[in-house]
Design a protein around this motif. Sequence first.
Motif, PDB file in Angstrom:
ATOM      1  N   UNK A 177      44.051   2.193  19.592  1.00 52.38           N
ATOM      2  CA  UNK A 177      43.909   2.276  18.144  1.00 52.38           C
ATOM      3  C   UNK A 177      44.766   3.397  17.572  1.00 52.38           C
ATOM      4  N   UNK A 178      44.787   4.543  18.246  1.00 58.22           N
ATOM      5  CA  UNK A 178      45.582   5.681  17.785  1.00 58.22           C
ATOM      6  C   UNK A 178      47.075   5.359  17.842  1.00 58.22           C
ATOM      7  N   UNK A 179      47.538   4.842  18.977  1.00 58.25           N
ATOM      8  CA  UNK A 179      48.960   4.547  19.130  1.00 58.25           C
ATOM      9  C   UNK A 179      49.405   3.464  18.154  1.00 58.25           C
ATOM     10  N   UNK A 180      48.568   2.456  17.927  1.00 55.38           N
ATOM     11  CA  UNK A 180      48.951   1.400  16.999  1.00 55.38           C
ATOM     12  C   UNK A 180      49.056   1.926  15.568  1.00 55.38           C
ATOM     13  N   UNK A 181      48.201   2.864  15.190  1.00 54.60           N
ATOM     14  CA  UNK A 181      48.349   3.492  13.874  1.00 54.60           C
ATOM     15  C   UNK A 181      49.712   4.150  13.759  1.00 54.60           C
ATOM     16  N   UNK A 182      50.109   4.864  14.803  1.00 52.80           N
ATOM     17  CA  UNK A 182      51.429   5.499  14.795  1.00 52.80           C
ATOM     18  C   UNK A 182      52.544   4.469  14.698  1.00 52.80           C
ATOM     19  N   UNK A 183      52.403   3.368  15.416  1.00 54.95           N
ATOM     20  CA  UNK A 183      53.455   2.342  15.409  1.00 54.95           C
ATOM     21  C   UNK A 183      53.594   1.737  14.014  1.00 54.95           C
ATOM     22  N   UNK A 184      52.474   1.438  13.357  1.00 50.96           N
ATOM     23  CA  UNK A 184      52.530   0.889  12.001  1.00 50.96           C
ATOM     24  C   UNK A 184      53.124   1.912  11.029  1.00 50.96           C
ATOM     25  N   UNK A 185      52.637   3.144  11.117  1.00 50.01           N
ATOM     26  CA  UNK A 185      53.077   4.203  10.214  1.00 50.01           C
ATOM     27  C   UNK A 185      54.572   4.455  10.382  1.00 50.01           C
ATOM     28  N   UNK A 186      55.014   4.549  11.615  1.00 50.52           N
ATOM     29  CA  UNK A 186      56.416   4.861  11.885  1.00 50.52           C
ATOM     30  C   UNK A 186      57.328   3.701  11.487  1.00 50.52           C
ATOM     31  N   UNK A 187      56.956   2.473  11.845  1.00 53.40           N
ATOM     32  CA  UNK A 187      57.804   1.326  11.537  1.00 53.40           C
ATOM     33  C   UNK A 187      57.984   1.150  10.039  1.00 53.40           C
ATOM     34  N   UNK A 188      56.949   1.449   9.266  1.00 56.82           N
ATOM     35  CA  UNK A 188      57.051   1.329   7.810  1.00 56.82           C
ATOM     36  C   UNK A 188      58.046   2.318   7.231  1.00 56.82           C
TER      37      UNK A 188
END
Length: 529
Positions: free
Chosen positions: A206-217
């Motif tokens: 959950x933590x890593x996926x938040x980072x992936x969404x945040x960063x990709x945006x």
Amino acid sequence: MGYAHEYAAAIMHRGRVPMDPADYVPNWQDGPRKAKFYPGADSFPLPDAAYPSDATLDRGLCPEGAPGDGEFDLATLSGMLRDSYGLTGRRLGVQANTDLSALPFYPLANWSRGSASGGGLYPVGVHWVSGPSGPVPPGVHYYSTRHHAMQRLLTGDVSGQVRAALGEGAPGPATDQYLVLSIKYWQNSFKYNSFSFHAVSMDLGACVQTWRMWAAARGLAVEPALWFDEERLAALLGADPREEGIFAVVPLKWGGCKPCSDGEVAAATPVSVRRKDVERSRTVLTFDALLRMQEATSADATARPAPGALAPAAAHPVDPAAAEVELPPARPLETDVRTALRDRRSSFGRFEGQQPVTRPQLAACLGAAVAGSRLGGDTGEVPLAKLYAFVSHVEGLEPGSYAYDPERRSLRRVKEGRPGEFLQKNYFLANYNLEQAGAVLVPTVRTTAVLDVVGDRGYRLVNATIGAVAQSVYTAASAVDLGCGVALGFDNISYIEELGLEGTGEAPLLIMMIGNERPAPADFRYEIA
């Protein structure tokens, strides 16, 4: 066959055969802190970070083109940490969760965060290993979520040790800036005992996926490594492997970084963080299953899977002979990622079936789940998760159970009839009325197949994938104005029987409820970020 197979089987059957210790009762008065505590450590606050209005969730979940051309700096790192694991506000609400009696009391405040966490315990510890290219003197820092600050644990350039621990073929850029994610088990096991390893590995996802969404945006990239020399990194952080596991490393493409050459290695004399966090609990317990899973999943931590190694464990395609039900285009996820994360919360018994979910809303949540099921990094792009939906109140859809076809973005009918009675009968807790949810989404992974091809460490990958799916659905539901709730307290075997998965090896690992909520809730919300 390693111990992870045995543990996975126990998890699947725990609804019928309780896991040891079956009579365990948490000592709430002697519980741990929700973060590490390093008294006397120097710290510095992280800066505020501007967030572009066009950094939408659509872009974060389904980026167009090749994301990752951008570079991190201190402000973007600060923003990513704040929006994922930092405290953003305090919430109180009249709802059905079992810890309601604790919420009105300030010392037990329910602080909101962008990432989801099992039981709201947030056991992931974020460490920033900064080399010479960073904006501060090189060293090891711990992210203090309560203060949104970095606490210095070690001074000196040890980025080479992280680089050496990652080894050849590691994902991400050549850099001297890394986020190292650890999990201190007692932060979760005091409540969930032997079950805790299952929960905390989902928290990691959950933590890593938040980072992936945040960063990709924002045109940045987050590519986690789950395979590395865990023993070496544990020694660097001064972590006792019996108490704390090192679960992931994220290399950061940093502005102005002059990467080391491939031949450059870490310093010959390893150094270690000497500061120790101070435990609040007077009594710290250990659990055999937890110790054995840490040992099993860290034993071959350097055996990174070869490209395509996970292909034999990929999710089965949908049955082409099953009746197809078309879905309209998904509702656009035009909310910016930061707002979607701020609004994300659990619905706890607030679902109201009289206002059905629209099909575009359902399609958006299904698409987000699929987009979140590929963690990338050294896990590759093999789709491990398959998605099922129990539909109760969706506009224009007959109630029943369905399998989601990601290629055609449609549903395939599994079973007709209202699923509400089945769902509620096989849910263990009293905090949700599943029949009132518009739909219950169920991701499955062929856990045994993953363990067979990549070994026991694959258990961390399986659960991280499921955690990433849950975080994606939570955030997408927020963006399309739906309530959402995620739960692990259900009879897994009954779901296998209901969906006819006995011969497929698919393991239903989590349920995600989406739907509209009752109007005019009695809520208190105070923003601090």
